[in-house]
Each structure stands twice: as C-alpha cells, then as structure tokens.
Scaffold this motif. Sequence first.
Motif, PDB file in Angstrom:
ATOM      1  N   THR A  72       5.154  -6.615 -15.110  1.00  0.00           N
ATOM      2  CA  THR A  72       6.601  -6.482 -15.246  1.00  0.00           C
ATOM      3  C   THR A  72       6.944  -5.044 -15.590  1.00  0.00           C
ATOM      4  O   THR A  72       6.450  -4.503 -16.579  1.00  0.00           O
ATOM      5  CB  THR A  72       7.148  -7.420 -16.338  1.00  0.00           C
ATOM      6  OG1 THR A  72       6.929  -8.772 -15.942  1.00  0.00           O
ATOM      7  CG2 THR A  72       8.642  -7.208 -16.532  1.00  0.00           C
ATOM      8  N   VAL A 104      11.072 -12.241 -14.151  1.00  0.00           N
ATOM      9  CA  VAL A 104      10.075 -11.826 -15.126  1.00  0.00           C
ATOM     10  C   VAL A 104       9.149 -12.988 -15.416  1.00  0.00           C
ATOM     11  O   VAL A 104       9.577 -14.063 -15.809  1.00  0.00           O
ATOM     12  CB  VAL A 104      10.758 -11.346 -16.428  1.00  0.00           C
ATOM     13  CG1 VAL A 104       9.706 -10.927 -17.449  1.00  0.00           C
ATOM     14  CG2 VAL A 104      11.715 -10.214 -16.143  1.00  0.00           C
ATOM     15  N   THR A 136       3.783  -6.183 -19.467  1.00  0.00           N
ATOM     16  CA  THR A 136       5.082  -5.520 -19.442  1.00  0.00           C
ATOM     17  C   THR A 136       4.940  -4.054 -19.807  1.00  0.00           C
ATOM     18  O   THR A 136       4.349  -3.719 -20.833  1.00  0.00           O
ATOM     19  CB  THR A 136       6.068  -6.197 -20.411  1.00  0.00           C
ATOM     20  OG1 THR A 136       6.226  -7.565 -20.040  1.00  0.00           O
ATOM     21  CG2 THR A 136       7.421  -5.503 -20.376  1.00  0.00           C
TER      22      THR A 136
END
Length: 216
Positions: free
Chosen positions: A69, A21, A27
């Motif tokens: 992510t 990550v 994200t």
Amino acid sequence: MKRAQFLVPAVALLVVLSGCVSADALTLESNPASIPDSALADASYEPGESRSVVVDRRVAVAGAGANVTLVGWLSSYARSDGGASVVLLSTPNPDVAGVSANPLAGETNDELVERLLGLSNEVTGDSVGDLRRVGETERTVLDERATVVTYEGNVSAENVSVDGSTAQSNESIAVQFHVATVSHGDDVIVALAMHPADLDEQETVLSLFERIEHRD
C-alpha cells in the motif's frame, strides 16, 4: 477568446493512484512535496488542495504475490487570476525483491502525460487532442538535474470555464503542459503545469519547479 481558468487534471492523478487498501499490505508513505509561500508570492500563485492519495499494489515476488500500500501526497497551486496551475505529486518508490511497486516509476514523460490526459478525458469529459512534444529543457529540481518536457495540445472549450460560464462547443484552446519527474530520497516526485499556449508562463512555472521542497 477570453482567458480561460485552468486546473491541471488532478482527478486523473487520483485515478492513476486509485485502489483498495488491503489489510495485510505493507504500507509505505511518502513525504509531501511543496512550493514555499515566498516562491508562490513572487510568481503570483496561490496554494490549492493538498491531500493524501492511496493505492494498493500487488507485486509478484518469487512466484507469489505481495500487497504493498502506497500513501502519496498531492498538492495543487494556481495563478491568482486562474490562468495557469501546477500540481505536485509525491509517491513512495519501494523496491520489492528488485521490482518497483510504484505505478509511476519507469514511465517516460511521454507515457505519463498521455496516460494522465487519457484518464482525464474519461473521468472529466474533457477533450484533449493533438498532443505533441514541442520542447524540453534542463532544470535543477531538488538539487538534481531534471529534464522538463513541454507538450502542446488542444482542449475542447465546451469543458473550459470562462468567467464562470461555458464556452461554445465549437471552440477549442491551445494549451501547454510541462512535466518533470525526479527521484528524491525514497520518493518519486512528479511536477505538472498547465497554461494556455498563448500565455507566456513557461519560465514562471519552471521557476516554481526549481523551488520545490521535499524532505528525503
């Protein structure tokens, strides 16, 4: 040969989605897909592991790289006697400058199954050979018509647990896989089932596919 206990290669799914990550990544998280307890009880299945999986993707945008992510959810279910299993994987499917950042998006069922089983062979030592498509059918999954493809192959019995012990290395067992991929809301849902080829379980696992729940 005695009935073997099966676990769909969830390890392979985790490998497909493995990565580090990045601190500066965008994200995005999917909503979990699940099978309700009432459907599991009707089919004599039990819930297993449920966990998040994370992948960091590098996507090219206008000649530059962007980190994305993806946080997905993996849930597994097994028949009460261990003779068959189902795995659900939900992953977000963001569009970054017209490019999908999801590693599963755009793959055909054939490509997806071969990729997962190949990775499973490498990670777990299982030997899955002679994989071939043996049929397909249409089912309604999450209010959408979905193609469920059935494959058959042979698994080396030396890696299959039978009544807590390991079968002889010269034995193999024919298995069937059923896979469907659907888009629902902003997520991609993969449903994968596995059982011995001589076990009449196809209608049962497909009925479970039709009972999948997912919040869009």
